[in-house]
Design a protein around this motif. Structure first.
Motif, PDB file in Angstrom:
ATOM      1  N   ASP A 108       0.807  -1.503  -0.100  1.00  0.00           N
ATOM      2  CA  ASP A 108       0.267   0.170   0.101  1.00  0.00           C
ATOM      3  C   ASP A 108       0.758   1.818  -0.261  1.00  0.00           C
ATOM      4  OD1 ASP A 108      -2.081   2.077   0.492  1.00  0.00           O
ATOM      5  OD2 ASP A 108      -2.761   1.119   1.923  1.00  0.00           O
ATOM      6  N   CYS A 112      -3.705 -10.914 -10.336  1.00  0.00           N
ATOM      7  CA  CYS A 112      -2.981  -9.663  -9.650  1.00  0.00           C
ATOM      8  C   CYS A 112      -1.401  -9.353 -10.210  1.00  0.00           C
ATOM      9  CB  CYS A 112      -2.438  -9.582  -7.921  1.00  0.00           C
ATOM     10  SG  CYS A 112      -3.986  -9.238  -7.193  1.00  0.00           S
ATOM     11  N   THR A 167     -11.551  -8.083 -10.869  1.00  0.00           N
ATOM     12  CA  THR A 167     -10.571  -6.781 -10.298  1.00  0.00           C
ATOM     13  C   THR A 167     -11.841  -5.646 -10.070  1.00  0.00           C
ATOM     14  OG1 THR A 167      -9.894  -5.781 -12.901  1.00  0.00           O
ATOM     15  CG2 THR A 167      -8.274  -6.703 -11.610  1.00  0.00           C
ATOM     16  N   VAL A 216      -9.501   0.802  -7.868  1.00  0.00           N
ATOM     17  CA  VAL A 216      -7.756   0.476  -7.007  1.00  0.00           C
ATOM     18  C   VAL A 216      -6.891   0.912  -7.733  1.00  0.00           C
ATOM     19  CG1 VAL A 216      -6.879  -1.380  -6.405  1.00  0.00           C
ATOM     20  CG2 VAL A 216      -8.720  -0.643  -5.457  1.00  0.00           C
ATOM     21  N   MET A 227      -2.367  -3.287  -6.843  1.00  0.00           N
ATOM     22  CA  MET A 227      -3.196  -4.459  -6.853  1.00  0.00           C
ATOM     23  C   MET A 227      -2.858  -5.765  -6.158  1.00  0.00           C
ATOM     24  SD  MET A 227      -6.301  -5.555  -9.524  1.00  0.00           S
ATOM     25  CE  MET A 227      -6.686  -3.559  -9.348  1.00  0.00           C
ATOM     26  N   ASP A 244      -7.932  -7.323  -3.232  1.00  0.00           N
ATOM     27  CA  ASP A 244      -8.637  -6.661  -3.733  1.00  0.00           C
ATOM     28  C   ASP A 244      -9.749  -6.944  -4.706  1.00  0.00           C
ATOM     29  OD1 ASP A 244      -7.070  -3.981  -2.177  1.00  0.00           O
ATOM     30  OD2 ASP A 244      -5.745  -4.448  -4.025  1.00  0.00           O
ATOM     31  N   LYS A 276     -16.849  -4.872  -1.402  1.00  0.00           N
ATOM     32  CA  LYS A 276     -16.839  -4.102  -2.041  1.00  0.00           C
ATOM     33  C   LYS A 276     -17.118  -4.041  -3.264  1.00  0.00           C
ATOM     34  CE  LYS A 276     -12.348  -8.129  -1.010  1.00  0.00           C
ATOM     35  NZ  LYS A 276     -11.721  -9.120  -1.506  1.00  0.00           N
TER      36      LYS A 276
END
Length: 433
Positions: free
Chosen positions: A6, A237, A268, A272, A277, A281, A294
């Motif tokens: 992050d 990802c 996805t 974001v 990612m 997520d 989500k």
């Protein structure tokens, strides 16, 4: 360096190093060019150093210019730090700045013009209006003043005459997304000019795109995570990050999904950044319901419709890649009869009008199939489908390479395609009916 952390939780020196590495590896700056800074809550400016290789930059190389002017670090700060400081002083909402010399934006800089971001659907929203600063000596207070003046007018991105570009944002993630999207817009225009005449969206079309957010699918009560699904999350990802690294996807646009079983697929999320990612997520969609808490991609309904119509399709990539978008924005014929591999994998790639990707339209599910896995949408995207995710990504790469070859060929003369007779030979040898 782990590129799926992050970013907002990282120290400024780590953020700067990571983003500069991305920019350098993407060929958007040189060993010596460009600089990045972040201003922290104390008013201290963290900035990339002067005369240090951008290809091997380390967190320990980053310099801190304290609020009182004291310089802390083992290198000199970037010689361009005066305009960073000037922007921060005049725009307290700006918390991060990127300056670089990416080739497409430099092209506009030396032609002394500004790219029209209405070339792709999301760019106007991401980039905002673009300012223009007349030439001044690099590193001078005069240059800082001219750039800062543009930022006082509300611009968050500025073309620097015969120099490059500078962009700012609320944090480095926001800034990088703006920088990457602006350069992508510039490349799309330039490549489009090689194969035809780029067409631009009007404001009403862009507003319609932004306002067509479909109603969210209802939430499921409970989500079960099988081992196979966890593996697919990681695979998504991995492909997203590879696509970003290879320039086949940018921070502000791109969706990948893959089928888990007859009733379930993974997709996805929206909002974001693609570079950052992580498997957590990814959103599960099961029997028309979404994973609790989500928000999946806005194109979820499209993916759902394709899976329902085509049981042979198990993965979908919806993205923007620069050479394919040259054909998307011009409507020029994307003839994949370039080399045998291109025709075998793609056969015919149709271009559909902008708007077909909106909720309630059915053209895309009707156009894609096992034999025609890809379709272009004007000024928006390419949609690629396949049996497995790696195969789908391969189709995307082949399509982009084919488009790149056609763009490059334009300077040599007209393309001479594989003949009908040769296509029939390929069909008999490689295509299973």
């Amino acid at each position: 360096m782990n590129e799926v952390l992050d970013t907002r939780l990282m120290h400024p020196r780590d953020q700067i190093t990571m983003v500069m590495t991305r920019i350098y590896r993407r060929g958007l700056t040189t060993t010596s060019g460009g600089n990045i800074s972040i201003i922290d809550d104390n008013g201290d400016i963290w900035i990339s150093p002067s005369a240090v290789d951008k290809g091997s930059l380390q967190p320990t190389d980053i310099v801190c210019i304290k609020k009182d002017g004291t310089i802390v670090g083992r290198h000199k700060p970037s010689s361009e730090h005066p305009f960073h400081r000037a922007i921060y002083q005049i725009r307290p909402d700006i918390k991060a700045i990127i300056h670089a010399h990416p080739p497409a934006l430099v092209s506009f800089s030396i032609a002394r013009t500004i790219p029209d971001t209405n070339i792709i659907s999301q760019a106007k929203h991401v980039c905002g209006p673009i300012g223009y600063a007349e030439y001044e000596l690099p590193g001078s207070e005069a240059l800082g003043s001219k750039i800062a003046k543009e930022f006082t007018r509300g611009y968050n991105a500025v073309i620097m005459e015969n120099h490059g570009t500078v962009v700012g944002g609320s944090d480095l993630v926001d800034t990088f997304q703006r920088f990457e999207t602006l350069e992508f817009s510039a490349r799309t225009i330039l490549y489009g000019n090689s194969v035809g005449k780029p067409a631009y969206l009007n404001d009403d079309e862009i507003n319609a795109f932004e306002n067509q957010i479909p109603a969210l699918l209802p939430e499921m009560d409970e989500t079960v995570y099988s081992s196979a699904e966890r593996e697919k999350r990681a695979e998504i990802c991995k492909i997203v990050h590879r696509a970003c690294t290879q320039g086949l996807m940018i921070s502000s646009y791109g969706t990948i999904s893959t089928r888990v079983d007859e009733d379930t697929f993974l997709i996805t999320p929206t909002n974001v950044p693609r570079w950052d990612m992580v498997p957590e997520d990814i959103v599960q969609i099961k029997n028309g319901k979404r994973e609790k808490g989500k928000v999946p991609s806005r194109s979820t309904y499209l993916h759902q419709d394709i899976y329902e119509k085509h049981p042979e399709i198990n993965s979908i990539i919806l993205t923007q890649s620069p050479y394919l978008m040259a054909f998307s924005v011009t409507g020029a014929s994307f003839n994949v009869r370039t080399i045998p591999e291109s025709w075998i994998f793609l056969q015919d790639v149709h271009t559909l009008d902008f708007g077909v990707q909106f909720n309630g339209r059915t053209e895309i599910p009707d156009m894609v199939s096992k034999s025609n896995p890809a379709v272009l949408v004007k000024n928006d995207c390419v949609v690629v489908t396949g049996n497995q995710l790696l195969q789908t990504f391969d189709y995307l790469e082949v399509a982009e390479f084919s488009a790149k070859s056609l763009v490059m060929c334009s300077s040599l003369g007209s393309m001479v395609p594989i003949s009908n007779e040769q296509v029939e030979e390929l069909r008999k040898a490689f295509i299973k009916e």
